[in-house]
Enzyme design. Structure first.
Site, PDB file in Angstrom:
ATOM      1  N   ALA A  66      53.045  33.164  22.586  1.00  0.00           N
ATOM      2  CA  ALA A  66      52.600  33.863  21.378  1.00  0.00           C
ATOM      3  C   ALA A  66      53.802  34.010  20.457  1.00  0.00           C
ATOM      4  O   ALA A  66      54.952  33.964  20.902  1.00  0.00           O
ATOM      5  CB  ALA A  66      52.032  35.230  21.757  1.00  0.00           C
ATOM      6  N   GLY A 109      52.000  32.640  26.345  1.00  0.00           N
ATOM      7  CA  GLY A 109      50.702  32.227  25.811  1.00  0.00           C
ATOM      8  C   GLY A 109      50.490  30.721  25.895  1.00  0.00           C
ATOM      9  O   GLY A 109      49.345  30.260  25.959  1.00  0.00           O
ATOM     10  N   GLU A 112      49.214  30.190  29.272  1.00  0.00           N
ATOM     11  CA  GLU A 112      47.851  30.743  29.318  1.00  0.00           C
ATOM     12  C   GLU A 112      46.862  29.810  28.633  1.00  0.00           C
ATOM     13  O   GLU A 112      45.735  29.615  29.105  1.00  0.00           O
ATOM     14  CB  GLU A 112      47.846  32.136  28.677  1.00  0.00           C
ATOM     15  CG  GLU A 112      48.634  33.142  29.518  1.00  0.00           C
ATOM     16  CD  GLU A 112      48.898  34.454  28.803  1.00  0.00           C
ATOM     17  OE1 GLU A 112      49.387  34.424  27.650  1.00  0.00           O
ATOM     18  OE2 GLU A 112      48.611  35.509  29.385  1.00  0.00           O
TER      19      GLU A 112
HETATM   20  N1  CAA Z   1      57.721  33.034  19.119  1.00  0.00           N
HETATM   21  C1  CAA Z   1      58.346  32.850  17.930  1.00  0.00           C
HETATM   22  N2  CAA Z   1      59.327  31.960  17.746  1.00  0.00           N
HETATM   23  C2  CAA Z   1      59.709  31.226  18.804  1.00  0.00           C
HETATM   24  C3  CAA Z   1      59.114  31.363  20.068  1.00  0.00           C
HETATM   25  C4  CAA Z   1      58.075  32.308  20.202  1.00  0.00           C
HETATM   26  N3  CAA Z   1      57.409  32.493  21.361  1.00  0.00           N
HETATM   27  N4  CAA Z   1      59.714  30.508  20.927  1.00  0.00           N
HETATM   28  C5  CAA Z   1      60.648  29.850  20.217  1.00  0.00           C
HETATM   29  N5  CAA Z   1      60.644  30.273  18.936  1.00  0.00           N
HETATM   30  C6  CAA Z   1      61.513  29.828  17.832  1.00  0.00           C
HETATM   31  C7  CAA Z   1      62.921  30.381  17.985  1.00  0.00           C
HETATM   32  O1  CAA Z   1      62.993  31.693  17.488  1.00  0.00           O
HETATM   33  C8  CAA Z   1      63.706  29.392  17.162  1.00  0.00           C
HETATM   34  O2  CAA Z   1      63.517  29.698  15.807  1.00  0.00           O
HETATM   35  P1  CAA Z   1      64.784  29.684  14.771  1.00  0.00           P
HETATM   36  O3  CAA Z   1      65.196  28.249  14.737  1.00  0.00           O
HETATM   37  O4  CAA Z   1      64.172  30.179  13.503  1.00  0.00           O
HETATM   38  O5  CAA Z   1      65.811  30.578  15.367  1.00  0.00           O
HETATM   39  C9  CAA Z   1      62.998  28.070  17.436  1.00  0.00           C
HETATM   40  O6  CAA Z   1      61.690  28.419  17.902  1.00  0.00           O
HETATM   41  C10 CAA Z   1      63.683  27.253  18.503  1.00  0.00           C
HETATM   42  O7  CAA Z   1      63.824  28.052  19.672  1.00  0.00           O
HETATM   43  P2  CAA Z   1      65.195  28.215  20.490  1.00  0.00           P
HETATM   44  O8  CAA Z   1      66.355  28.065  19.572  1.00  0.00           O
HETATM   45  O9  CAA Z   1      65.116  29.458  21.294  1.00  0.00           O
HETATM   46  O10 CAA Z   1      65.106  26.918  21.434  1.00  0.00           O
HETATM   47  P3  CAA Z   1      65.790  26.697  22.863  1.00  0.00           P
HETATM   48  O11 CAA Z   1      65.570  25.254  23.169  1.00  0.00           O
HETATM   49  O12 CAA Z   1      67.175  27.256  22.875  1.00  0.00           O
HETATM   50  O13 CAA Z   1      64.937  27.603  23.893  1.00  0.00           O
HETATM   51  C11 CAA Z   1      62.891  28.474  24.873  1.00  0.00           C
HETATM   52  C12 CAA Z   1      63.599  27.283  24.177  1.00  0.00           C
HETATM   53  C13 CAA Z   1      63.497  28.678  26.271  1.00  0.00           C
HETATM   54  C14 CAA Z   1      61.430  28.111  24.992  1.00  0.00           C
HETATM   55  C15 CAA Z   1      63.093  29.754  24.037  1.00  0.00           C
HETATM   56  O14 CAA Z   1      62.742  29.481  22.679  1.00  0.00           O
HETATM   57  C16 CAA Z   1      62.257  30.919  24.496  1.00  0.00           C
HETATM   58  O15 CAA Z   1      62.574  31.575  25.473  1.00  0.00           O
HETATM   59  N6  CAA Z   1      61.158  31.236  23.750  1.00  0.00           N
HETATM   60  C17 CAA Z   1      60.317  32.383  24.015  1.00  0.00           C
HETATM   61  C18 CAA Z   1      59.433  32.156  25.246  1.00  0.00           C
HETATM   62  C19 CAA Z   1      58.625  33.406  25.531  1.00  0.00           C
HETATM   63  O16 CAA Z   1      59.152  34.462  25.826  1.00  0.00           O
HETATM   64  N7  CAA Z   1      57.292  33.287  25.452  1.00  0.00           N
HETATM   65  C20 CAA Z   1      56.380  34.382  25.702  1.00  0.00           C
HETATM   66  C21 CAA Z   1      55.942  34.987  24.415  1.00  0.00           C
HETATM   67  S1  CAA Z   1      54.983  36.446  24.661  1.00  0.00           S
HETATM   68  C22 CAA Z   1      53.396  35.921  24.956  1.00  0.00           C
HETATM   69  O17 CAA Z   1      53.124  34.741  24.969  1.00  0.00           O
HETATM   70  C23 CAA Z   1      52.370  37.005  25.188  1.00  0.00           C
HETATM   71  C24 CAA Z   1      51.058  36.514  25.752  1.00  0.00           C
HETATM   72  O18 CAA Z   1      50.773  36.665  26.927  1.00  0.00           O
HETATM   73  C25 CAA Z   1      50.068  35.940  24.881  1.00  0.00           C
END
Ligand code: CAA
Length: 260
Positions: A66, A109, A112
């Site tokens: 998400a 998400g 999911e």
């Molecule tokens: N939401 C919003 N933006 C996101 C995102 C997310 N879930 N995941 C990645 N992005 C964005 C980053 O903020 C970044 O944006 P900027 O360039 O503007 O800074 C861009 O995508 C690239 O991401 P990274 O620089 O972090 O890329 P990476 O290769 O270093 O890392 C990753 C990749 C490990 C997937 C890391 O991005 C990450 O941990 N993302 C979040 C994963 C997460 O926690 N997901 C769960 C969300 S909560 C949820 O989903 C609730 C539910 O049950 C529905």
């Protein structure tokens, strides 16, 4: 730009390929993105020419969850009033088969959403996980329920409470994905289209009934599930496809299904 489509759609005969298209945010599932995805599924439900859907996120990432930036300032009252995430489940009302193709991250998400697919293919680069715990929340779109049905309590607890990442080979071993497709992301999507095309060639009513019956196994006690299965089985004798399928077998020819 706001005019960019967040979900791309492409037809391959009876198969509709939907591709999440928000690469700069690793396909983070924002409300506008999910709105477009739901519209695509609504249209595909109504279009008789579409008989199966492939859902993918492209070659590098399926979806990183998400949209955290959209969520971060939400209040309890807001999320409760809008019933945040409820609209995500609309996809599970879709009655035609959905084949998912996961390359790269399918986190939160994204994982999911992948678990909402009927058949899930993954490339060796696929990485699953429910990292919500690291954000101070818990999964909100099926990560505690669908995952537990798929892999069992012990493994679901391990994944949900630690937030650790699950690589493709483990995901296959524990039953989170149907199978791994060797090669790069392209091959995984191509295989998903092949699988969807195969299913699209079968009788559409039988396919719909089979999907309904398998899904019922998660929701009904065994005796009720078996009864539903038997009733659906009986119903097939009212279809043209059953007559055609069995006549073709007896006449040693290929069946030609009319989906009626
Ligand atoms: N939401 C919003 N933006 C996101 C995102 C997310 N879930 N995941 C990645 N992005 C964005 C980053 O903020 C970044 O944006 P900027 O360039 O503007 O800074 C861009 O995508 C690239 O991401 P990274 O620089 O972090 O890329 P990476 O290769 O270093 O890392 C990753 C990749 C490990 C997937 C890391 O991005 C990450 O941990 N993302 C979040 C994963 C997460 O926690 N997901 C769960 C969300 S909560 C949820 O989903 C609730 C539910 O049950 C529905």
């Amino acid at each position: 730009a706001t005019s960019e489509k967040l979900v791309l759609s492409e037809r391959h005969g009876p198969v509709l390929v939907l591709t999440l298209n928000r690469p700069k945010a690793l396909n983070a599932l924002s409300s506008p993105l999910f709105g477009e995805l739901n519209k695509e599924f609504d249209a595909a439900q109504r279009d008789d020419a579409v008989r199966a859907v492939v859902l993918t996120g492209g070659e590098k990432v399926f979806a990183a969850g998400a949209d955290i930036k959209e969520m971060k300032d939400k209040t309890l009252a807001q999320s409760y009033k809008e019933n945040y995430l409820a609209s995500w489940a609309k996809i599970t009302d879709f009655t035609k088969p959905v084949v998912g193709a996961v390359n790269g991250y399918a986190l939160g998400g994204g994982c999911e959403l992948a678990m909402m697919c009927d058949i899930l293919l993954a490339s060796p680069t696929a990485t699953f996980g429910q990292p919500e715990i690291t954000l101070g929340i818990l999964p909100g779109a099926g990560g505690t329920q669908r995952l537990t049905h798929l892999v069992g309590k012990a493994r679901a607890m391990d994944i949900v409470l630690t937030g650790r990442k699950v690589k493709a080979d483990e995901a296959e071993r524990i039953g989170l994905v149907s199978r791994i497709v060797q090669g790069d992301g392209k091959e995984c999507v191509a295989e998903a289209v092949k699988v969807a095309t195969l299913i699209a060639g079968y009788g559409g009513i039988a396919v719909q009934a089979a999907k309904e019956a398998v899904n019922a196994a998660n929701n009904l006690p065994l005796n009720e599930g078996l009864r539903l299965e038997r009733r659906l089985f009986h119903a097939m004798f009212g279809t043209a496809d059953q007559k055609e399928g069995m006549a073709a077998f007896a006449e040693k020819r290929k069946p030609s299904f009319s989906h009626l």
